[in-house]
Design a protein around this motif. Sequence first.
Motif, PDB file in Angstrom:
ATOM      1  N   ASP A  13       0.835  -1.206   0.000  1.00  0.00           N
ATOM      2  CA  ASP A  13       0.000   0.000   0.000  1.00  0.00           C
ATOM      3  C   ASP A  13       0.867   1.253   0.000  1.00  0.00           C
ATOM      4  OD1 ASP A  13      -2.233  -1.603   0.054  1.00  0.00           O
ATOM      5  OD2 ASP A  13      -2.643  -1.292   2.197  1.00  0.00           O
ATOM      6  N   GLN A  14       1.951   1.223   0.756  1.00  0.00           N
ATOM      7  CA  GLN A  14       2.877   2.356   0.809  1.00  0.00           C
ATOM      8  C   GLN A  14       3.552   2.564  -0.548  1.00  0.00           C
ATOM      9  OE1 GLN A  14       5.789   1.746   3.865  1.00  0.00           O
ATOM     10  NE2 GLN A  14       5.416   3.752   4.767  1.00  0.00           N
ATOM     11  N   ILE A  15       3.954   1.488  -1.181  1.00  0.00           N
ATOM     12  CA  ILE A  15       4.581   1.564  -2.503  1.00  0.00           C
ATOM     13  C   ILE A  15       3.591   2.123  -3.510  1.00  0.00           C
ATOM     14  CG2 ILE A  15       5.512   0.202  -4.417  1.00  0.00           C
ATOM     15  CD1 ILE A  15       6.676  -1.698  -2.221  1.00  0.00           C
ATOM     16  N   ASP A  16       2.363   1.603  -3.496  1.00  0.00           N
ATOM     17  CA  ASP A  16       1.335   2.077  -4.425  1.00  0.00           C
ATOM     18  C   ASP A  16       1.051   3.564  -4.240  1.00  0.00           C
ATOM     19  OD1 ASP A  16       1.120  -0.494  -5.419  1.00  0.00           O
ATOM     20  OD2 ASP A  16      -0.695  -0.982  -4.273  1.00  0.00           O
ATOM     21  N   ALA A  17       0.994   4.012  -2.990  1.00  0.00           N
ATOM     22  CA  ALA A  17       0.746   5.428  -2.710  1.00  0.00           C
ATOM     23  C   ALA A  17       1.893   6.294  -3.219  1.00  0.00           C
ATOM     24  CB  ALA A  17       0.536   5.640  -1.216  1.00  0.00           C
ATOM     25  N   SER A  18       3.129   5.836  -3.059  1.00  0.00           N
ATOM     26  CA  SER A  18       4.294   6.584  -3.549  1.00  0.00           C
ATOM     27  C   SER A  18       4.277   6.701  -5.063  1.00  0.00           C
ATOM     28  CB  SER A  18       5.591   5.920  -3.101  1.00  0.00           C
ATOM     29  OG  SER A  18       5.711   5.960  -1.711  1.00  0.00           O
ATOM     30  N   VAL A  19       3.947   5.608  -5.728  1.00  0.00           N
ATOM     31  CA  VAL A  19       3.879   5.609  -7.194  1.00  0.00           C
ATOM     32  C   VAL A  19       2.776   6.553  -7.655  1.00  0.00           C
ATOM     33  CG1 VAL A  19       3.325   4.210  -9.220  1.00  0.00           C
ATOM     34  CG2 VAL A  19       4.895   3.331  -7.490  1.00  0.00           C
ATOM     35  N   GLU A  20       1.615   6.492  -7.035  1.00  0.00           N
ATOM     36  CA  GLU A  20       0.495   7.364  -7.402  1.00  0.00           C
ATOM     37  C   GLU A  20       0.855   8.837  -7.197  1.00  0.00           C
ATOM     38  OE1 GLU A  20      -2.978   8.637  -8.936  1.00  0.00           O
ATOM     39  OE2 GLU A  20      -2.230   6.581  -8.982  1.00  0.00           O
ATOM     40  N   ASP A  21       1.544   9.152  -6.113  1.00  0.00           N
ATOM     41  CA  ASP A  21       1.978  10.528  -5.876  1.00  0.00           C
ATOM     42  C   ASP A  21       2.898  11.021  -6.990  1.00  0.00           C
ATOM     43  OD1 ASP A  21       0.533  10.611  -3.535  1.00  0.00           O
ATOM     44  OD2 ASP A  21       2.279  10.341  -2.221  1.00  0.00           O
ATOM     45  N   GLU A  22       3.829  10.188  -7.405  1.00  0.00           N
ATOM     46  CA  GLU A  22       4.762  10.579  -8.469  1.00  0.00           C
ATOM     47  C   GLU A  22       4.050  10.729  -9.806  1.00  0.00           C
ATOM     48  OE1 GLU A  22       8.084  11.574  -8.631  1.00  0.00           O
ATOM     49  OE2 GLU A  22       7.589  11.791  -6.521  1.00  0.00           O
ATOM     50  N   VAL A  23       3.087   9.866 -10.089  1.00  0.00           N
ATOM     51  CA  VAL A  23       2.311   9.980 -11.327  1.00  0.00           C
ATOM     52  C   VAL A  23       1.540  11.297 -11.331  1.00  0.00           C
ATOM     53  CG1 VAL A  23       0.355   9.014 -12.614  1.00  0.00           C
ATOM     54  CG2 VAL A  23       2.143   7.502 -11.770  1.00  0.00           C
ATOM     55  N   GLN A  24       0.909  11.625 -10.213  1.00  0.00           N
ATOM     56  CA  GLN A  24       0.164  12.889 -10.115  1.00  0.00           C
ATOM     57  C   GLN A  24       1.097  14.091 -10.263  1.00  0.00           C
ATOM     58  OE1 GLN A  24      -3.016  13.382 -10.211  1.00  0.00           O
ATOM     59  NE2 GLN A  24      -3.426  11.191 -10.249  1.00  0.00           N
ATOM     60  N   ARG A  25       2.287  14.020  -9.659  1.00  0.00           N
ATOM     61  CA  ARG A  25       3.250  15.113  -9.777  1.00  0.00           C
ATOM     62  C   ARG A  25       3.679  15.296 -11.224  1.00  0.00           C
ATOM     63  NH1 ARG A  25       8.177  16.011 -10.715  1.00  0.00           N
ATOM     64  NH2 ARG A  25       8.703  13.818 -10.842  1.00  0.00           N
ATOM     65  N   ALA A  26       3.961  14.186 -11.906  1.00  0.00           N
ATOM     66  CA  ALA A  26       4.385  14.259 -13.304  1.00  0.00           C
ATOM     67  C   ALA A  26       3.268  14.809 -14.186  1.00  0.00           C
ATOM     68  CB  ALA A  26       4.821  12.882 -13.786  1.00  0.00           C
ATOM     69  N   ARG A  27       2.044  14.361 -13.958  1.00  0.00           N
ATOM     70  CA  ARG A  27       0.914  14.859 -14.748  1.00  0.00           C
ATOM     71  C   ARG A  27       0.694  16.346 -14.525  1.00  0.00           C
ATOM     72  NH1 ARG A  27      -3.278   9.847 -13.898  1.00  0.00           N
ATOM     73  NH2 ARG A  27      -2.411   8.543 -15.550  1.00  0.00           N
ATOM     74  N   SER A  28       0.912  16.820 -13.317  1.00  0.00           N
ATOM     75  CA  SER A  28       0.692  18.232 -13.027  1.00  0.00           C
ATOM     76  C   SER A  28       1.710  19.119 -13.732  1.00  0.00           C
ATOM     77  CB  SER A  28       0.736  18.482 -11.519  1.00  0.00           C
ATOM     78  OG  SER A  28       2.057  18.384 -11.026  1.00  0.00           O
ATOM     79  N   GLN A  29       2.837  18.557 -14.118  1.00  0.00           N
ATOM     80  CA  GLN A  29       3.880  19.338 -14.778  1.00  0.00           C
ATOM     81  C   GLN A  29       3.777  19.309 -16.298  1.00  0.00           C
ATOM     82  OE1 GLN A  29       7.509  17.811 -13.131  1.00  0.00           O
ATOM     83  NE2 GLN A  29       7.371  19.142 -11.344  1.00  0.00           N
ATOM     84  N   LEU A  30       2.845  18.530 -16.835  1.00  0.00           N
ATOM     85  CA  LEU A  30       2.686  18.480 -18.281  1.00  0.00           C
ATOM     86  C   LEU A  30       2.114  19.797 -18.793  1.00  0.00           C
ATOM     87  CD1 LEU A  30       1.182  14.923 -18.821  1.00  0.00           C
ATOM     88  CD2 LEU A  30       3.480  15.690 -19.383  1.00  0.00           C
ATOM     89  N   ALA A  31       2.678  20.287 -19.867  1.00  0.00           N
ATOM     90  CA  ALA A  31       2.196  21.520 -20.469  1.00  0.00           C
ATOM     91  C   ALA A  31       0.916  21.232 -21.246  1.00  0.00           C
ATOM     92  CB  ALA A  31       3.261  22.091 -21.389  1.00  0.00           C
ATOM     93  N   MET A  32       0.058  22.213 -21.314  1.00  0.00           N
ATOM     94  CA  MET A  32      -1.191  22.063 -22.050  1.00  0.00           C
ATOM     95  C   MET A  32      -1.356  23.294 -22.940  1.00  0.00           C
ATOM     96  SD  MET A  32      -2.962  19.359 -20.386  1.00  0.00           S
ATOM     97  CE  MET A  32      -4.664  19.680 -20.260  1.00  0.00           C
ATOM     98  N   GLY A  33      -2.199  23.181 -23.931  1.00  0.00           N
ATOM     99  CA  GLY A  33      -2.498  24.325 -24.787  1.00  0.00           C
ATOM    100  C   GLY A  33      -1.593  24.408 -25.996  1.00  0.00           C
ATOM    101  N   GLU A  34      -1.492  25.601 -26.526  1.00  0.00           N
ATOM    102  CA  GLU A  34      -0.707  25.832 -27.732  1.00  0.00           C
ATOM    103  C   GLU A  34       0.776  25.950 -27.390  1.00  0.00           C
ATOM    104  OE1 GLU A  34      -0.606  29.040 -31.385  1.00  0.00           O
ATOM    105  OE2 GLU A  34      -2.437  28.787 -30.212  1.00  0.00           O
ATOM    106  N   SER A  35       1.614  25.358 -28.208  1.00  0.00           N
ATOM    107  CA  SER A  35       3.064  25.401 -27.997  1.00  0.00           C
ATOM    108  C   SER A  35       3.627  26.780 -28.328  1.00  0.00           C
ATOM    109  CB  SER A  35       3.759  24.360 -28.873  1.00  0.00           C
ATOM    110  OG  SER A  35       3.365  23.071 -28.509  1.00  0.00           O
ATOM    111  N   ALA A  36       4.660  27.153 -27.628  1.00  0.00           N
ATOM    112  CA  ALA A  36       5.356  28.416 -27.898  1.00  0.00           C
ATOM    113  C   ALA A  36       6.237  28.255 -29.132  1.00  0.00           C
ATOM    114  CB  ALA A  36       6.202  28.808 -26.700  1.00  0.00           C
ATOM    115  N   VAL A  37       6.410  29.307 -29.878  1.00  0.00           N
ATOM    116  CA  VAL A  37       7.269  29.296 -31.063  1.00  0.00           C
ATOM    117  C   VAL A  37       8.724  29.503 -30.659  1.00  0.00           C
ATOM    118  CG1 VAL A  37       7.741  30.424 -33.275  1.00  0.00           C
ATOM    119  CG2 VAL A  37       5.385  30.119 -32.509  1.00  0.00           C
TER     120      VAL A  37
END
Length: 88
Positions: A13-37
């Motif tokens: 359960d501890q391992i699963d929670a750590s993995v889920e936290d890292e997945v959420q952190r990585a997803r939160s850092q993904l850029a969205m919208g139109e790319s910069a030139v």
Amino acid sequence: MAGGWSRDGAVQDQIDASVEDEVQRARSQLAMGESAVHCEECDCAIPEARRKAIPGVRLCVECQSALEKQETSSRGINRRGSKDSQLR
């Protein structure tokens, strides 16, 4: 396998929670919208292939690599349960 006061499966359960936290952190850092030139850091042109491959990209490859290297070196690894940490 139970260990001391912990219930069966507590470690997983501890391992699963750590993995889920890292997945959420990585997803939160993904850029969205139109790319910069142009790169927001160095103002170099961002190649069209990169803009198409990564929607919402804001940095050129060099600046993105430098940022990731800095983030990796500043983040520590939780080694509390690691045998290596007990040997040091």
